[in-house]
Design a protein around this motif. Structure first.
Motif, PDB file in Angstrom:
ATOM      1  N   LYS A 111       3.199  12.699   7.813  1.00 31.65           N
ATOM      2  CA  LYS A 111       4.271  12.163   7.248  1.00 31.65           C
ATOM      3  C   LYS A 111       5.720  12.718   7.915  1.00 31.65           C
ATOM      4  N   ASP A 121       5.973   3.153  -2.233  1.00 31.13           N
ATOM      5  CA  ASP A 121       6.968   3.950  -2.605  1.00 31.13           C
ATOM      6  C   ASP A 121       7.370   4.929  -1.438  1.00 31.13           C
ATOM      7  N   ARG A 171       8.684  23.221   3.068  1.00 34.71           N
ATOM      8  CA  ARG A 171       8.120  22.073   3.711  1.00 34.71           C
ATOM      9  C   ARG A 171       7.830  22.143   5.083  1.00 34.71           C
ATOM     10  N   LYS A 193       0.964  -1.146   0.048  1.00 36.19           N
ATOM     11  CA  LYS A 193       0.125   0.062   0.057  1.00 36.19           C
ATOM     12  C   LYS A 193       0.850   1.399  -0.062  1.00 36.19           C
ATOM     13  N   PHE A 194       1.926   1.294   0.586  1.00 44.52           N
ATOM     14  CA  PHE A 194       2.948   2.254   0.744  1.00 44.52           C
ATOM     15  C   PHE A 194       4.270   1.906  -0.099  1.00 44.52           C
ATOM     16  N   ASP A 225       9.222   9.471   0.645  1.00 42.64           N
ATOM     17  CA  ASP A 225       9.084   9.034  -0.482  1.00 42.64           C
ATOM     18  C   ASP A 225      10.350   8.574  -1.291  1.00 42.64           C
ATOM     19  N   LYS A 247       1.394  17.505   8.993  1.00 44.49           N
ATOM     20  CA  LYS A 247      -0.138  17.394   9.160  1.00 44.49           C
ATOM     21  C   LYS A 247      -0.585  16.252   8.775  1.00 44.49           C
ATOM     22  N   GLY A 248      -0.157  15.828   7.553  1.00 44.68           N
ATOM     23  CA  GLY A 248      -0.768  14.724   7.104  1.00 44.68           C
ATOM     24  C   GLY A 248      -0.126  13.432   7.490  1.00 44.68           C
ATOM     25  N   ASP A 257       4.456  22.632   6.790  1.00 40.05           N
ATOM     26  CA  ASP A 257       3.735  21.416   7.244  1.00 40.05           C
ATOM     27  C   ASP A 257       3.883  21.054   8.731  1.00 40.05           C
TER      28      ASP A 257
END
Lengths: 127, 356
Positions: free
Chosen positions: B151, B58, B265, B55-56, B218, B148-149, B269
């Motif tokens: 990461k 990358d 970034r 699912k992840f 990533d 926030k997401g 973020d």
């Protein structure tokens, strides 16, 4: 409690005189395979990481095949599966193999699908 | 064993119950039943791990960069050596176990005692190593910032390309953030430990040091291949990656943002500082990686731990001569099966967690 041990591994290529020497022989085989795995894991040869087979790196295929190789010798010689009757061997091995292959197949396919949803979707997941 | 089977009338009759097609005793068969079902539990865990990883695919953490520690070698990057050592310890204890079983077949009580003892030691060393591995993982090494997401942003030295620890980045800003304690809250709730640094301190320190870059989770895709495609979204992706990344040609490495993008970034973020890993936050990458690490190695470690306990019980039975009086050492064989199974599972965990 008469125990007959089959004392040859590698399809008869290597024969041992006693069960104890066979155990040490298997240990050497397993250690060599583990050493190769660790060595490959540290070196990561480019020819193996850049080429793929069925969308997986050759290096990962090698790791998985070596793992199954090790699993075979642990089960067959340490767990004495080699000395059990065919029925028991098959009942244990094939039950596991079929169920696990099926489970792995569906879960990995599903995981890959969700990856594509994340990757090509209009929603940003990185914020 | 014979006591459990009535041989008088059923002998030789296929459906009479006297037939033993698998030629193995009741206890051993039940142990095999258990092993098959427990093996399925473990494969369920590992397949779920594979699911999340695909699912992840990358942005999954690279195990070599996570498990780089070896006891007493501080600061020396030693990827995998310690796990390799643990694997060897477990295989070795499997060997002493099978030697104990063999000695049992020959009714050599003293040899069984010695080999069982060595097996227990091996198991204890393995569980100890596992605990050390957990402690190192939970403590973390460089620290990171979470967006926030959810990461993870990690920090790099632009010249050497090496990771930089939070302590080397942060400037000290007198903090207004106080630890919320039980006595202050109306519901008698206290909060978890606060990180050593605040996001503001990291942001300020990062801005002050032009030599720092940010590494994101990533992996760098094959940008040449993206450019060669006809798909406009892929072309746009390749163009934006070329503008923002430092390591454009490092296919399969974690992407490193250029200075401008790094500042953007971080300032836009970043919401929290992460040091180490628990079930919710993980400085090495996605929290799922830590979750699976804790669950799979924890479940396996629990098996080893119970194996050691069972081995100790059987060890004392051997010492007391229980099996000598019983006339056979089949009990040693049965715990042996369990012990080898634990080793077998570890071989797979080792491959899928640390190698692949």
């Amino acid at each position: 409690m008469a125990h007959e041990h089959k004392l040859e591994i590698f399809r008869g290529l290597l024969k041992f005189k006693s069960n104890v020497t066979k155990i040490w022989g298997v240990l050497i085989v397993l250690s060599i395979v583990t050493a190769i795995e660790v060595w490959l894991g540290i070196v990561k040869p480019e020819s193996l990481t850049e080429n793929t087979f069925i969308r997986m790196k050759l290096l990962n295929w090698i790791f998985i095949i070596l793992t199954i190789f090790k699993a075979y010798y642990i089960t067959w010689d340490f767990m004495h599966m080699r000395d059990e009757v065919k029925g028991l061997r098959r009942a244990v091995v094939w039950t596991g193999v079929f169920l696990i292959l099926y489970l792995v197949f569906i879960l990995l396919t599903e995981g890959d699908y969700i990856f594509n949803v994340y990757d090509t979707g209009f929603q940003s997941w990185d914020f | 064993m014979d006591a459990t089977v009535t041989n008088t009338t059923s002998e030789g009759k296929t459906w009479g119950g006297g037939n033993k097609p698998l030629k193995a005793s009741y206890g051993k068969l039940m142990m095999w039943f258990f092993i098959v079902s427990d093996g399925l539990s473990f494969s369920g865990f590992l397949a779920a791990y594979g699911f999340s990883r695909f699912k992840f695919i990358d942005s999954w953490p690279i195990a070599d960069e996570v498990f780089t520690h070896f006891p007493f070698l501080h600061g020396v990057p030693a990827p995998m050596y310690y796990v390799a050592f643990m694997t060897f310890v477990l295989i070795m204890s499997s060997v002493t176990m099978v030697l104990a079983v063999d000695a049992g077949h020959h009714m050599k009580k003293n040899k069984v005692i010695i080999y069982m003892f060595l097996t227990i030691i091996g198991g204890a060393v393995f569980v100890g190593s596992q605990a050390w591995e957990w402690a190192t993982f939970i403590k973390g090494d460089y620290g990171a910032v979470e967006t926030k997401g959810g990461k993870i942003l990690q920090f790099l030295d632009a010249e050497t390309g090496k990771r930089v620890a939070l302590a080397d980045i942060a400037t000290t800003i007198p903090s207004v953030r106080e630890q919320h304690e039980r006595k202050n809250g109306i519901w008698y709730d206290s909060e978890g430990a606060l990180p050593t640094f605040s996001v503001e301190e990291i942001k300020a320190g990062f801005a002050a040091n032009p030599n720092l870059l940010i590494r994101v989770q990533d992996l760098v895709p094959d940008i040449e291949a993206l450019k060669a495609s006809e798909d406009p979204t892929k072309l746009a992706k390749a163009a934006s990656l070329e503008k923002t990344l430092v390591n454009v040609d490092g296919i399969g490495e974690k992407s490193i943002l250029n200075r401008e993008q790094s500042l953007l970034r971080l300032n836009r973020d970043a919401v929290g500082v992460v040091e180490g890993a628990n079930l919710k936050h993980n400085e090495y990458g996605t929290p799922l990686f830590a979750d699976f690490f804790f669950f799979i190695t924890g479940f396996h470690g629990f098996h080893v731990f119970s194996g050691v306990l069972i081995n100790i019980i059987i060890f004392f039975n051997v010492v007391l001569g229980t099996y000598e009086r019983r006339g056979h050492y089949e009990m040693v064989e049965k715990v042996g099966l369990y012990w080898h199974f634990v080793d077998l599972v570890w071989v797979f965990v080792f491959t899928f967690f640390y190698l692949v």
